[in-house]
Design a protein around this motif. Structure first.
Motif, PDB file in Angstrom:
ATOM      1  N   THR A  59       1.140  -1.169   0.023  1.00  0.00           N
ATOM      2  CA  THR A  59       0.085  -0.074   0.132  1.00  0.00           C
ATOM      3  C   THR A  59       0.903   1.326   0.156  1.00  0.00           C
ATOM      4  N   THR A  60       0.391   2.470  -0.833  1.00  0.00           N
ATOM      5  CA  THR A  60       1.283   3.733  -0.578  1.00  0.00           C
ATOM      6  C   THR A  60       0.050   4.746  -0.154  1.00  0.00           C
ATOM      7  N   PHE A  61       0.679   5.303   0.991  1.00  0.00           N
ATOM      8  CA  PHE A  61       0.067   6.159   1.594  1.00  0.00           C
ATOM      9  C   PHE A  61       0.097   7.750   0.879  1.00  0.00           C
ATOM     10  N   LYS A  62      -1.014   8.172   0.552  1.00  0.00           N
ATOM     11  CA  LYS A  62      -0.725   9.704  -0.154  1.00  0.00           C
ATOM     12  C   LYS A  62      -1.718  10.704   0.638  1.00  0.00           C
ATOM     13  N   TYR A  63      -1.356  11.937   0.728  1.00  0.00           N
ATOM     14  CA  TYR A  63      -2.237  12.998   1.386  1.00  0.00           C
ATOM     15  C   TYR A  63      -1.798  14.189   0.507  1.00  0.00           C
ATOM     16  N   THR A  64      -2.855  14.741  -0.245  1.00  0.00           N
ATOM     17  CA  THR A  64      -2.522  16.152  -1.113  1.00  0.00           C
ATOM     18  C   THR A  64      -3.094  17.314  -0.411  1.00  0.00           C
ATOM     19  N   LEU A  65      -2.076  18.179  -0.030  1.00  0.00           N
ATOM     20  CA  LEU A  65      -2.318  19.345   0.662  1.00  0.00           C
ATOM     21  C   LEU A  65      -3.082  20.343  -0.202  1.00  0.00           C
ATOM     22  N   PHE A  66      -2.681  20.718  -1.379  1.00  0.00           N
ATOM     23  CA  PHE A  66      -3.003  21.584  -2.290  1.00  0.00           C
ATOM     24  C   PHE A  66      -2.948  21.287  -3.662  1.00  0.00           C
ATOM     25  N   THR A  67      -3.825  21.479  -4.463  1.00  0.00           N
ATOM     26  CA  THR A  67      -4.043  21.069  -6.030  1.00  0.00           C
ATOM     27  C   THR A  67      -4.018  22.495  -6.736  1.00  0.00           C
ATOM     28  N   PHE A  68      -3.132  22.792  -7.378  1.00  0.00           N
ATOM     29  CA  PHE A  68      -3.248  24.208  -7.855  1.00  0.00           C
ATOM     30  C   PHE A  68      -4.019  24.043  -9.438  1.00  0.00           C
ATOM     31  N   VAL A  69      -3.414  23.056 -10.122  1.00  0.00           N
ATOM     32  CA  VAL A  69      -4.231  23.059 -11.467  1.00  0.00           C
ATOM     33  C   VAL A  69      -4.128  21.496 -11.552  1.00  0.00           C
ATOM     34  N   GLY A  71      -2.690  17.909 -12.000  1.00  0.00           N
ATOM     35  CA  GLY A  71      -1.489  17.405 -12.230  1.00  0.00           C
ATOM     36  C   GLY A  71      -0.300  18.140 -11.508  1.00  0.00           C
ATOM     37  N   LEU A  72      -0.559  19.518 -11.018  1.00  0.00           N
ATOM     38  CA  LEU A  72       0.321  20.191 -10.060  1.00  0.00           C
ATOM     39  C   LEU A  72      -0.198  20.453  -8.741  1.00  0.00           C
ATOM     40  N   GLU A  73       0.251  19.505  -7.942  1.00  0.00           N
ATOM     41  CA  GLU A  73      -0.268  19.310  -6.498  1.00  0.00           C
ATOM     42  C   GLU A  73       1.006  19.433  -5.319  1.00  0.00           C
ATOM     43  N   ILE A  74       0.857  19.819  -4.203  1.00  0.00           N
ATOM     44  CA  ILE A  74       1.717  19.729  -3.102  1.00  0.00           C
ATOM     45  C   ILE A  74       1.113  18.260  -2.279  1.00  0.00           C
ATOM     46  N   ALA A  75       1.736  17.522  -2.321  1.00  0.00           N
ATOM     47  CA  ALA A  75       1.529  16.101  -1.682  1.00  0.00           C
ATOM     48  C   ALA A  75       2.576  15.457  -0.833  1.00  0.00           C
ATOM     49  N   PHE A  76       2.098  14.714   0.096  1.00  0.00           N
ATOM     50  CA  PHE A  76       2.664  13.674   0.950  1.00  0.00           C
ATOM     51  C   PHE A  76       2.588  12.363   0.508  1.00  0.00           C
ATOM     52  N   MET A  77       3.547  11.518   0.186  1.00  0.00           N
ATOM     53  CA  MET A  77       3.467  10.283  -0.126  1.00  0.00           C
ATOM     54  C   MET A  77       4.456   9.394   0.501  1.00  0.00           C
ATOM     55  N   ALA A  78       3.885   8.163   1.086  1.00  0.00           N
ATOM     56  CA  ALA A  78       4.805   7.237   1.792  1.00  0.00           C
ATOM     57  C   ALA A  78       4.887   5.912   0.916  1.00  0.00           C
ATOM     58  N   ASP A  79       5.846   5.454   0.423  1.00  0.00           N
ATOM     59  CA  ASP A  79       5.933   4.193  -0.228  1.00  0.00           C
ATOM     60  C   ASP A  79       7.052   3.558   0.490  1.00  0.00           C
ATOM     61  N   SER A  80       7.684   2.307   0.407  1.00  0.00           N
ATOM     62  CA  SER A  80       8.503   1.531   0.720  1.00  0.00           C
ATOM     63  C   SER A  80       9.810   2.077   1.099  1.00  0.00           C
ATOM     64  N   LEU A  81      10.288   2.829  -0.032  1.00  0.00           N
ATOM     65  CA  LEU A  81      11.628   3.474   0.359  1.00  0.00           C
ATOM     66  C   LEU A  81      11.531   4.861   1.144  1.00  0.00           C
ATOM     67  N   GLY A  82      10.453   5.503   0.936  1.00  0.00           N
ATOM     68  CA  GLY A  82      10.138   6.638   1.783  1.00  0.00           C
ATOM     69  C   GLY A  82       9.789   6.342   3.165  1.00  0.00           C
ATOM     70  N   LEU A  83       9.589   5.214   3.564  1.00  0.00           N
ATOM     71  CA  LEU A  83       9.424   4.789   4.862  1.00  0.00           C
ATOM     72  C   LEU A  83      10.430   4.535   5.477  1.00  0.00           C
ATOM     73  N   VAL A  84      11.266   3.909   4.721  1.00  0.00           N
ATOM     74  CA  VAL A  84      12.594   3.410   5.154  1.00  0.00           C
ATOM     75  C   VAL A  84      13.494   4.672   5.675  1.00  0.00           C
ATOM     76  N   PHE A  85      13.514   5.819   4.750  1.00  0.00           N
ATOM     77  CA  PHE A  85      14.014   7.106   5.112  1.00  0.00           C
ATOM     78  C   PHE A  85      13.437   7.699   6.297  1.00  0.00           C
ATOM     79  N   ALA A  86      12.023   7.618   6.235  1.00  0.00           N
ATOM     80  CA  ALA A  86      11.258   8.262   7.564  1.00  0.00           C
ATOM     81  C   ALA A  86      11.703   7.422   8.748  1.00  0.00           C
ATOM     82  N   THR A  87      11.611   6.266   8.556  1.00  0.00           N
ATOM     83  CA  THR A  87      11.996   5.481  10.201  1.00  0.00           C
ATOM     84  C   THR A  87      13.626   5.755  10.552  1.00  0.00           C
TER      85      THR A  87
END
Length: 92
Positions: A59-69, A71-87
């Motif tokens: 599973t990949t977790f995603k949270y979008t803060l803002f969508t300007f247009v 395809g152009l958004e500010i979002a946080f996403m946690a996948d397997s590699l991102g979770l390693v770095f976050a841990t």
């Protein structure tokens, strides 16, 4: 890979920002300040670790803060590699 809309990726960042503000508030009491720093680190670590079982299942977790247009958004996403770095970052 399933993308799930969840606030999970934002919580560690939010906890760290709140803890930084509280630590600044207690600048004259070093014991309280250090206790808040340690507690924030522990909470951040467990927040990151709580996402691990779902991410290890694909599973990949995603949270979008803002969508300007579209395809152009500010979002946080946690996948397997991102979770390693976050841990690692939250454990330091």
């Amino acid at each position: 890979m399933d993308a799930v809309e969840s606030i999970g990726p934002v919580l560690p960042v939010l906890l760290s920002m709140i803890a930084a503000g509280v630590v600044l508030k207690f600048d004259r009491t070093p014991n309280t300040r250090d206790g808040i720093s340690i507690a924030a680190g522990v909470f951040t670590f467990f927040t990151v670790i709580s996402m691990a079982p779902a991410v290890l299942a694909g599973t990949t977790f995603k949270y979008t803060l803002f969508t300007f247009v579209p395809g152009l958004e500010i979002a946080f996403m946690a996948d397997s590699l991102g979770l390693v770095f976050a841990t690692v970052a939250s454990f330091l």
